[in-house]
Design a protein around this motif. Sequence first.
Motif, PDB file in Angstrom:
ATOM      1  N   GLY A   1       9.846  -8.844  -6.872  1.00 20.30           N
ATOM      2  CA  GLY A   1       8.532  -8.245  -6.656  1.00 20.30           C
ATOM      3  C   GLY A   1       7.621  -9.168  -5.880  1.00 20.30           C
ATOM      4  O   GLY A   1       7.891 -10.354  -5.726  1.00 20.30           O
ATOM      5  N   LEU A   2       6.516  -8.599  -5.427  1.00 12.22           N
ATOM      6  CA  LEU A   2       5.551  -9.326  -4.621  1.00 12.22           C
ATOM      7  C   LEU A   2       4.185  -8.746  -4.905  1.00 12.22           C
ATOM      8  O   LEU A   2       4.031  -7.527  -4.995  1.00 12.22           O
ATOM      9  N   ASP A   3       3.184  -9.605  -5.074  1.00 10.76           N
ATOM     10  CA  ASP A   3       1.824  -9.146  -5.327  1.00 10.76           C
ATOM     11  C   ASP A   3       0.890  -9.858  -4.356  1.00 10.76           C
ATOM     12  O   ASP A   3       0.723 -11.072  -4.433  1.00 10.76           O
ATOM     13  N   ILE A   4       0.307  -9.094  -3.439  1.00 14.18           N
ATOM     14  CA  ILE A   4      -0.577  -9.640  -2.407  1.00 14.18           C
ATOM     15  C   ILE A   4      -2.016  -9.264  -2.731  1.00 14.18           C
ATOM     16  O   ILE A   4      -2.292  -8.135  -3.152  1.00 14.18           O
TER      17      ILE A   4
ATOM     18  N   PRO B   1      -5.234  -7.710  -2.266  1.00 12.17           N
ATOM     19  CA  PRO B   1      -5.617  -6.595  -1.388  1.00 12.17           C
ATOM     20  C   PRO B   1      -6.866  -6.861  -0.551  1.00 12.17           C
ATOM     21  O   PRO B   1      -7.138  -6.127   0.385  1.00 12.17           O
ATOM     22  N   SER B   2      -7.590  -7.926  -0.836  1.00 16.16           N
ATOM     23  CA  SER B   2      -8.807  -8.207  -0.069  1.00 16.16           C
ATOM     24  C   SER B   2      -8.501  -8.679   1.353  1.00 16.16           C
ATOM     25  O   SER B   2      -9.396  -8.714   2.192  1.00 16.16           O
ATOM     26  N   ILE B   3      -7.237  -9.010   1.648  1.00 19.10           N
ATOM     27  CA  ILE B   3      -6.914  -9.512   2.989  1.00 19.10           C
ATOM     28  C   ILE B   3      -6.547  -8.400   3.970  1.00 19.10           C
ATOM     29  O   ILE B   3      -6.332  -8.668   5.137  1.00 19.10           O
ATOM     30  N   PHE B   4      -6.450  -7.147   3.486  1.00 21.28           N
ATOM     31  CA  PHE B   4      -6.157  -6.015   4.356  1.00 21.28           C
ATOM     32  C   PHE B   4      -6.608  -4.738   3.666  1.00 21.28           C
ATOM     33  O   PHE B   4      -7.091  -4.766   2.539  1.00 21.28           O
ATOM     34  N   ASN B   5      -6.417  -3.623   4.316  1.00 21.67           N
ATOM     35  CA  ASN B   5      -6.777  -2.321   3.756  1.00 21.67           C
ATOM     36  C   ASN B   5      -5.970  -2.102   2.472  1.00 21.67           C
ATOM     37  O   ASN B   5      -4.748  -2.091   2.492  1.00 21.67           O
ATOM     38  N   SER B   6      -6.662  -1.906   1.354  1.00 20.20           N
ATOM     39  CA  SER B   6      -5.987  -1.790   0.057  1.00 20.20           C
ATOM     40  C   SER B   6      -5.041  -0.586  -0.014  1.00 20.20           C
ATOM     41  O   SER B   6      -4.119  -0.576  -0.831  1.00 20.20           O
ATOM     42  N   ASP B   7      -5.238   0.420   0.830  1.00 19.25           N
ATOM     43  CA  ASP B   7      -4.336   1.567   0.848  1.00 19.25           C
ATOM     44  C   ASP B   7      -2.936   1.179   1.330  1.00 19.25           C
ATOM     45  O   ASP B   7      -1.956   1.863   1.028  1.00 19.25           O
ATOM     46  N   ASP B   8      -2.849   0.081   2.072  1.00 14.42           N
ATOM     47  CA  ASP B   8      -1.583  -0.367   2.642  1.00 14.42           C
ATOM     48  C   ASP B   8      -0.881  -1.420   1.786  1.00 14.42           C
ATOM     49  O   ASP B   8       0.206  -1.876   2.141  1.00 14.42           O
TER      50      ASP B   8
ATOM     51  N   LEU C   1       7.530  -4.117   2.771  1.00 19.18           N
ATOM     52  CA  LEU C   1       8.041  -4.621   4.047  1.00 19.18           C
ATOM     53  C   LEU C   1       8.345  -6.113   3.981  1.00 19.18           C
ATOM     54  O   LEU C   1       9.364  -6.572   4.508  1.00 19.18           O
ATOM     55  N   ILE C   2       7.475  -6.873   3.333  1.00 22.44           N
ATOM     56  CA  ILE C   2       7.701  -8.312   3.207  1.00 22.44           C
ATOM     57  C   ILE C   2       8.933  -8.585   2.354  1.00 22.44           C
ATOM     58  O   ILE C   2       9.776  -9.413   2.706  1.00 22.44           O
TER      59      ILE C   2
END
Length: 66
Positions: free
Chosen positions: A10-13, A15-22, A29-30
């Motif tokens: 799993g991966l948790d990014i 969301p403040s660094i890009f559009n949270s919908d994406d 993808l990562i």
Amino acid sequence: TASAKGELRGLDIDPSIFNSDDKEVVEDLILAAIKEAQTKAQEKAQEEMQKLTSEMGLPADMKLPF
């Protein structure tokens, strides 16, 4: 997150660094890119080990390390 064997689970990014919908799409993808890179690295290591054992005159199906 990863397993003890290094398998990515799993991966948790943030969301403040890009559009949270994406967020989920970007994480998927990562993860896919990292898994593909790991698979290619394992394949390359296997190829190199086969070359090495061949050059040493060892059987191709010999499992190393012993």
